[in-house]
Design a protein around this motif. Structure first.
Motif, PDB file in Angstrom:
ATOM      1  N   TYR A 851      32.593  44.392  42.593  1.00  0.00           N
ATOM      2  CA  TYR A 851      33.023  45.672  43.181  1.00  0.00           C
ATOM      3  C   TYR A 851      31.816  46.550  43.511  1.00  0.00           C
ATOM      4  O   TYR A 851      31.799  47.246  44.526  1.00  0.00           O
ATOM      5  CB  TYR A 851      33.975  46.390  42.221  1.00  0.00           C
ATOM      6  N   MET A 886      37.617  37.788  47.772  1.00  0.00           N
ATOM      7  CA  MET A 886      38.659  38.709  48.219  1.00  0.00           C
ATOM      8  C   MET A 886      40.001  37.992  48.232  1.00  0.00           C
ATOM      9  O   MET A 886      40.135  36.941  48.866  1.00  0.00           O
ATOM     10  CB  MET A 886      38.324  39.247  49.609  1.00  0.00           C
ATOM     11  N   GLU A 891      42.138  44.445  50.487  1.00  0.00           N
ATOM     12  CA  GLU A 891      40.723  44.118  50.681  1.00  0.00           C
ATOM     13  C   GLU A 891      40.495  43.513  52.057  1.00  0.00           C
ATOM     14  O   GLU A 891      39.488  43.785  52.716  1.00  0.00           O
ATOM     15  CB  GLU A 891      40.265  43.134  49.604  1.00  0.00           C
TER      16      GLU A 891
END
Length: 944
Positions: A851, A886, A891
């Motif tokens: 992240y 992802m 996302e």
């Protein structure tokens, strides 16, 4: 049209003059006019050209005559320097093009650029100048015809300050004072016969469309002048160079002048200006090639392994190809800042330090294998790529595929105990199976229009699929046949009755080289009739569109073994699945209770799906004590195919998990590498889900027995040369610490603490296990552990060790530390530019770091692009690191919008963008399709 013959190139580097990274140059290009033309178009990029001093001379007689220029133009988009003439050049006349220019040694790792290191004795920063011209960066260093088919001979002279020296493709002829040099140079160009190949020049159209006609090769030197340098006449005295640099009154400047080269492409031209030292390679009997391994003086103790491997590999290739290496010397240089792994420049191979230098007291055994493989790869290029060169970058795979394959063959011959041929085959195929199952992959022979597209094809397809295709061809034809390419191969194969009379190697190989992807072969047995229907379809990971109308087909070599006839070493096919036919029947294949396994020794680039009963019989054999009757590479394929077919929904995941149960008996590295590689994909998909705890228990159950069997984190009792055993221990230990098996974490922390408390003593951690221990200790540690390893990284003198630490430093779970580490990745004072993407990937692989890395990329994308220039291709590594993790629509949408917002920056990496977007889509499809079913399976197996 012009026939390109010869370059005389003079470059002066001002390294050693404080803060002066300029270089000045002159180039004389000798040509013959084949057909009248009124303009000459060369390549030039980011060079300051002295337009008023560009000249073209007719040198067909002893009285050279100037040809008047009408105008000089630059097409910056195409990197063209266009010289328009008042009158056309005359047919069969010889001409000399002279251009004076100026450039700068920048830090972009392309063209003629600067690198640096710190002297360990006094901490002084030392500079060097190095070239990296592949694919289209020679034009950054001197005006030239910068395309691979445009071969010519080169006379290179490098001017440099005392304290430095230069090396180039050819041996040094002489060193002489720089001031006044050139005034007495001989004018022997008229004695020289035509050199190299006929090359049509003189139009602004892209040159590759004009090449390939009327080619001919001439001897390097005509009789009577062999060994004499055919220097073109210098046009002016040295003050033309020195006017801007105020060196006229200073001594200590020299020319290093090098012998005339063999005909070569511009991307293979190379020169290095440095204060490095060298060791001479171990002499080989009956071989007169001089080997020298160059490095900064502080690292000269790390070149001994390369000095042994290099000459042996060269000797091996000379015997294998039955063609002598055509140069009298081979230099290999370890460069502190280098974008690629290595570069095969003829006679002067440049390497990133970690791929040439090896310290037996510090470097791991796996690093040693890596060094040997890269050296063998680059030396194989001296034949494949240098001696034989593709006409255009469309067929880069012939360069890289052959070099990759031949490197594994050579390393196997030199170090048979490493089992590298089998490992290379498996590793390459597994990479191809993953990458080439994307719709956005590309053929190995890929049409290249815009030269900006070239950089993107230096990838898994060109290297690993290219190598796998050559291996497949070698195995379906047999080693004795493989001595030439398509036509000769066909002749030999027909003579030996390996191929049917109506089938050619070109017909087969075109289906593999000119289209994207590979097939999955579905084998459906009729047990009563002892036959099987075999059909093909392209394998795609795109689950939703897997069954769409894809009419791709391949000529597939079908070999197989049965339980009663396990003839796995027979790789010459018994049948061919033809194209455009998509299926056929094979009769008398096996008895009803016998399994059948296709693709003996994983020789072909295809997957195989079987009917349920055949899968069950194979799995039963694996789970029994007889699993060794199925050889290693076929066990690798069975595990890989079961996992990938389950991924796309054409096989139940139960088959893969049933097969995994046999691993409790497996002791070989490659099947474990395959199985744990496939579970890594599951880990990524499940780590954010509620069933991750059950999955973690399952992985502990799988890993605990093998972790104890390999000895955990203990240093091997004997310094074994069995590389497979070392690699298995490292692989298992890495996974064991991740899933908290036994005492793996505590043992890592204990070893790391011993190292911290007594850093000057012998490192208590096994050389090969340091990556595991460092990463685990930083993951479960804090600031003190990170700072300790960072200081070790800064002080280390061994590139392989620095690489290990660089990756481990991304394992911390401290948010602020990871944020700072990413910031430092764009600071050349902290992290070398070549390592920026490695730092990013190491953080992005971390569950916490993902992240942070994603936000860092989104917030700093323009800064990252600028930092990576001119090689934008490296941005694809950032995209791949993020997209692989992802897994949800939010996302995905965020990623798409980000790409669109920055589309101008991403315009040069279209393939990388497309592949990343497809990867995200596939990840989301998997989550929506399989998570519930996997939960049920895991609960069953984690309690067994």
């Amino acid at each position: 049209m012009l026939y390109l013959e010869h370059y005389k190139l003079e470059i002066i580097s001002y390294l050693g003059v404080k803060d002066n990274f300029d270089f000045d140059g002159k180039v004389w290009i000798q040509t013959t006019c084949l057909h009248p033309t009124q303009n000459i178009t060369l390549h030039s990029k980011d060079l300051e050209i002295k337009e008023n001093e560009i000249t073209v001379k007719d040198i067909s007689s002893t009285d050279p005559k100037s040809v008047k220029t009408a105008k000089i133009e630059f097409d910056k988009d195409k990197d063209f320097l266009i010289i328009s003439l008042e009158k056309p050049l005359a047919e069969d006349h010889k001409y000399e093009i002279f251009i004076q220019f100026k450039g700068k040694l920048d830090d972009g790792l392309a063209g003629f650029y600067r690198s640096s290191y710190s002297d360990k004795k006094n901490g002084e920063k030392r500079w060097l100048g190095v070239t990296q011209f592949e694919a289209i960066s020679a034009r950054r260093a001197f005006p030239c015809f910068d395309e691979p088919e445009m071969k010519a001979t080169f006379d290179i002279s490098i001017g440099r300050k005392d304290g430095y020296h230069a090396i180039s493709n050819m041996p040094l002829l002489q060193t002489e004072p720089l001031l006044g040099a050139g005034k007495n140079s001989l004018h022997l160009d008229l004695l020289m016969g035509p050199l190299c190949t006929r090359i049509p020049l003189g139009t602004s159209a892209r040159y590759a469309h004009l090449l390939g006609k009327g080619r001919e090769m001439k001897s390097l030197h005509p009789p009577g002048i062999t060994g004499i340098r055919g220097l073109l006449r210098s046009q002016s005295a040295e003050d033309a160079y020195l006017g801007d640099n105020d060196l006229k009154e200073k001594d200590g400047w020299f020319w290093d002048r090098f012998d005339s080269s063999v005909p070569m492409s511009t991307y293979l031209v190379a020169y290095v200006v440095s204060d490095f030292d060298h060791k001479t390679g171990v002499p080989i009997e009956n071989n007169n090639v001089t080997f020298r391994i160059w490095a900064r003086k502080d690292a000269l103790n790390q070149v001994d392994f390369a000095s042994e491997v290099g000459p042996k590999a060269l000797e091996y290739f000379e015997k294998f190809f039955d063609i002598k290496y055509p140069l009298p010397k081979q230099d290999m240089v370890a460069i502190p800042d280098f974008s690629a792994g290595a570069m095969e420049n003829w006679g002067l191979i440049t390497y990133r330090e970690a791929y040439l230098l090896y310290d037996p007291d510090v470097s791991s055994k796996m690093s040693q294998h890596g060094v040997a493989s890269v050296i063998a790869h680059e030396l194989a290029h001296q034949w494949f790529g240098n001696l034989v060169t593709m006409k255009w970058w469309t067929d880069l795979w012939l360069n890289e595929g052959f070099a990759t394959y031949m490197a594994s063959v050579a390393v196997e011959a030199l170090f048979p105990q490493w089992n590298s041929l089998e490992e290379e085959a498996a590793s390459n195929l597994l990479s191809v199976f993953s990458f080439d199952s994307l719709r956005t992959s590309h053929p190995v022979s890929v049409p290249i229009g815009d030269p900006k597209e070239i950089e993107e094809i230096f990838d898994t397809i060109s290297y690993k699929k290219g190598s796998s295709l050559i291996r497949m061809m070698s195995l379906f034809l047999g080693e004795e046949v493989v001595h030439d390419l398509w036509e000769s191969l066909t002749t030999e194969a027909h003579k030996d009755k390996i191929l049917p009379a109506n089938l050619t190697v070109k017909t087969i190989m075109d289906t593999w080289t000119l289209q994207t992807g590979y097939p999955v072969i579905t084998v459906t047995r009729n047990y009563r009739k002892k036959s099987a229907e075999v059909k093909q379809r392209r394998f795609l990971r795109d689950i939703v569109h897997f069954k769409d109308n894809d009419n791709s087909c391949w000529w597939v070599p079908l070999s197989y073994s049965t339980k009663q006839h396990p003839d796995f070493n027979k790789t010459i096919p018994e049948h061919w699945l033809s194209c455009p036919d998509h299926k056929q029947d094979i009769v008398d294949i096996a008895d009803e209770k016998d399994w059948v396994i296709f693709n003996n020794n994983m020789a072909g680039i295809y997957k195989i799906n079987y009917d349920d009963d055949n899968w069950k019989m194979i799995t039963k054999t694996l789970q029994s004590g007889d699993y060794h009757m199925i050889p290693t590479l076929n066990r690798v394929q069975l595990l890989s195919d079961a996992a990938d077919l389950a991924f796309v929904g054409t096989l139940k995941y139960d088959v893969f998990f049933d097969m995994m149960e046999y691993l409790k008996s497996e002791s070989e590295y490659l099947p474990w590498k395959t199985a744990l590689g496939k579970t890594s994909g599951l880990t990524m998909h499940l780590k954010k889900s509620s069933i991750y705890g059950v999955y973690k228990d399952y992985m502990k159950k799988i890993l605990t027995p093998i972790y104890e069997k390999v000895g955990g984190l203990a240093i091997p009792k004997s310094n074994t040369d069995k590389l497979d055993s070392i690699k298995l221990q490292v692989l298992v230990a890495s996974k064991a610490c991740k899933f908290e098996v036994a005492n793996c974490i505590a043992h890592s922390q204990s070893l790391f603490k011993q190292f911290q408390e007594n850093p000057n003593a012998t490192n208590p951690i096994s050389k090969d296990l340091r990556g595991v221990v460092y990463c685990t200790s930083l993951k479960h540690g804090g600031e003190a552990e990170w700072d300790f390893l960072w200081k070790r990284f800064q002080s280390s003198n061994v590139a392989t060790e620095k690489n290990t630490m660089l990756n481990a430093l991304g394992c911390s779970r401290e948010v602020w530390i990871l944020s700072r580490y990413l910031d430092w990745s764009l600071d050349d004072g902290k992290i070398r530019r070549q390592d920026s993407s490695t730092v990013f990937s190491s953080v992005a692989r971390n569950d916490v770091g993902y992240y942070i890395a994603k936000n860092f990329f989104y917030d700093n994308v323009k800064k990252i692009f600028k930092h990576l220039l001119p090689n934008k291709r490296r941005i694809s590594r950032y995209l791949a690191s993020m997209s692989s993790q992802m897994t949800d629509e939010k996302e995905q949408e965020e990623f798409k919008q980000f790409i669109e917002k920055n589309k101008e920056n991403f315009s040069d990496v279209k393939k990388g963008v497309e592949q990343s977007l497809e990867t995200v889509k596939i990840n989301i499809q998997w989550q929506n399709t399989h998570e519930a079913a996997i939960s049920k399976i895991l609960r069953k197996y984690s309690t067994v």
